[in-house]
Design a protein around this motif. Structure first.
Motif, mmCIF file in Angstrom:
data_model
loop_
_atom_site.group_PDB
_atom_site.id
_atom_site.type_symbol
_atom_site.label_atom_id
_atom_site.label_comp_id
_atom_site.label_asym_id
_atom_site.label_seq_id
_atom_site.Cartn_x
_atom_site.Cartn_y
_atom_site.Cartn_z
ATOM 1 N N VAL A 48 37.091 24.132 46.912
ATOM 2 C CA VAL A 48 36.940 25.020 45.764
ATOM 3 C C VAL A 48 38.204 24.985 44.911
ATOM 4 O O VAL A 48 39.316 24.998 45.439
ATOM 5 C CB VAL A 48 36.675 26.474 46.230
ATOM 6 C CG1 VAL A 48 36.527 27.411 45.041
ATOM 7 C CG2 VAL A 48 35.443 26.545 47.122
ATOM 8 N N LEU A 49 38.009 24.957 43.606
ATOM 9 C CA LEU A 49 39.109 25.060 42.656
ATOM 10 C C LEU A 49 38.958 26.375 41.905
ATOM 11 O O LEU A 49 37.890 26.645 41.347
ATOM 12 C CB LEU A 49 39.084 23.878 41.679
ATOM 13 C CG LEU A 49 40.061 23.904 40.499
ATOM 14 C CD1 LEU A 49 41.510 23.999 40.965
ATOM 15 C CD2 LEU A 49 39.845 22.677 39.613
ATOM 16 N N VAL A 50 40.006 27.191 41.923
ATOM 17 C CA VAL A 50 40.013 28.479 41.220
ATOM 18 C C VAL A 50 41.000 28.377 40.064
ATOM 19 O O VAL A 50 42.188 28.125 40.279
ATOM 20 C CB VAL A 50 40.402 29.636 42.167
ATOM 21 C CG1 VAL A 50 40.439 30.954 41.416
ATOM 22 C CG2 VAL A 50 39.442 29.714 43.345
ATOM 23 N N CYS A 51 40.502 28.559 38.840
ATOM 24 C CA CYS A 51 41.316 28.412 37.637
ATOM 25 C C CYS A 51 41.347 29.738 36.877
ATOM 26 O O CYS A 51 40.325 30.170 36.354
ATOM 27 C CB CYS A 51 40.730 27.350 36.728
ATOM 28 S SG CYS A 51 40.258 25.842 37.567
ATOM 29 N N ASP A 52 42.508 30.338 36.836
ATOM 30 C CA ASP A 52 42.667 31.600 36.104
ATOM 31 C C ASP A 52 44.143 31.769 35.788
ATOM 32 O O ASP A 52 44.991 31.521 36.647
ATOM 33 C CB ASP A 52 42.165 32.775 36.945
ATOM 34 C CG ASP A 52 41.853 34.001 36.101
ATOM 35 O OD1 ASP A 52 42.689 34.365 35.245
ATOM 36 O OD2 ASP A 52 40.781 34.592 36.297
ATOM 37 N N ASP A 53 44.452 32.188 34.560
ATOM 38 C CA ASP A 53 45.856 32.395 34.211
ATOM 39 C C ASP A 53 46.394 33.699 34.790
ATOM 40 O O ASP A 53 47.608 33.885 34.855
ATOM 41 C CB ASP A 53 46.065 32.344 32.694
ATOM 42 C CG ASP A 53 45.246 33.371 31.944
ATOM 43 O OD1 ASP A 53 44.090 33.630 32.333
ATOM 44 O OD2 ASP A 53 45.753 33.909 30.945
ATOM 45 N N SER A 54 45.522 34.569 35.246
ATOM 46 C CA SER A 54 45.958 35.790 35.920
ATOM 47 C C SER A 54 46.231 35.467 37.391
ATOM 48 O O SER A 54 45.309 35.164 38.151
ATOM 49 C CB SER A 54 44.867 36.872 35.835
ATOM 50 O OG SER A 54 45.126 37.898 36.769
ATOM 51 N N MET A 55 47.499 35.530 37.762
ATOM 52 C CA MET A 55 47.865 35.209 39.139
ATOM 53 C C MET A 55 47.151 36.146 40.115
ATOM 54 O O MET A 55 46.679 35.709 41.167
ATOM 55 C CB MET A 55 49.373 35.289 39.358
ATOM 56 C CG MET A 55 49.761 34.845 40.768
ATOM 57 S SD MET A 55 51.499 35.060 41.192
ATOM 58 C CE MET A 55 52.275 34.035 39.998
ATOM 59 N N PHE A 56 47.042 37.418 39.761
ATOM 60 C CA PHE A 56 46.387 38.384 40.641
ATOM 61 C C PHE A 56 44.921 38.013 40.863
ATOM 62 O O PHE A 56 44.444 37.966 42.000
ATOM 63 C CB PHE A 56 46.496 39.804 40.077
ATOM 64 C CG PHE A 56 45.776 40.817 40.907
ATOM 65 C CD1 PHE A 56 46.318 41.266 42.103
ATOM 66 C CD2 PHE A 56 44.542 41.307 40.506
ATOM 67 C CE1 PHE A 56 45.643 42.190 42.895
ATOM 68 C CE2 PHE A 56 43.861 42.228 41.287
ATOM 69 C CZ PHE A 56 44.408 42.677 42.479
ATOM 70 N N ALA A 57 44.202 37.726 39.789
ATOM 71 C CA ALA A 57 42.783 37.364 39.904
ATOM 72 C C ALA A 57 42.616 36.077 40.706
ATOM 73 O O ALA A 57 41.741 35.980 41.574
ATOM 74 C CB ALA A 57 42.165 37.204 38.519
#
Length: 166
Positions: A48-57
């Motif tokens: 799985v690749l998780v892409c989000d600029d929010s480090m928390f999310a």
């Protein structure tokens, strides 16, 4: 009417399914293979690749995914990094935020789908405009989630990918 049996040695199920779909001049064979065993896998075997600029999310989602037994989890903090991580790792599913710096999630989705039309990319946004939804679907998103994303939604997506229904 005669029955015809076709036997393939399958090295890449996606390519085989696409070839069969072209052979039968419709998407029914690709649908059949994806839905009836061609792409089944255990959740623990997924990447799985998780892409989000929010480090928390991003970290929250990665931590939850790890509790499902998935060991191959990759992270990206912007669209450009998402493209690079996808190209290097070819994960089974991508969760991607739409609004990100450097390269937007939609632009990253387009680049990923250009390089791998079979990529499963689930788009997410806290800014749930119809324009974002339309752009994501047009670009080839497998699904669209409104933030905040619940653990149940993530688990359902992963189960659907494992079953070959997404």
């Amino acid at each position: 009417m005669q029955n015809i049996i076709i036997v393939f040695v399958i090295y890449n199920i996606g390519q085989c399914a696409n070839a069969l779909g072209r052979l039968f001049n419709n998407g029914a064979m690709l649908y059949f293979l994806k839905r009836n065993g061609g792409l089944k896998m255990k959740i623990e075997e997924m990447s799985v690749l998780v892409c989000d600029d929010s480090m928390f999310a991003r970290k929250s989602m990665c931590m939850f995914i790890a509790t499902l037994g998935i060991k191959n989890i990759y992270e990206a903090s912007d669209g450009q990094e998402a493209i690079e991580k996808y190209t290097a790792n070819k994960p089974d599913v991508v969760f991607m935020d739409i609004v990100m710096p450097v390269v937007t999630g939609i632009d990253a989705l387009i680049k990923i789908k250009e390089s791998d039309p079979d990529a499963t990319v689930v788009m997410a946004s806290s800014i749930g405009t119809q324009n974002h939804l339309k752009a994501a679907i047009k670009a080839g998103a497998a699904d669209f989630l409104q933030k905040p994303i619940s653990n149940d939604q993530v688990k359902q997506i992963l189960e659907n990918v494992a079953k070959g229904v997404l």
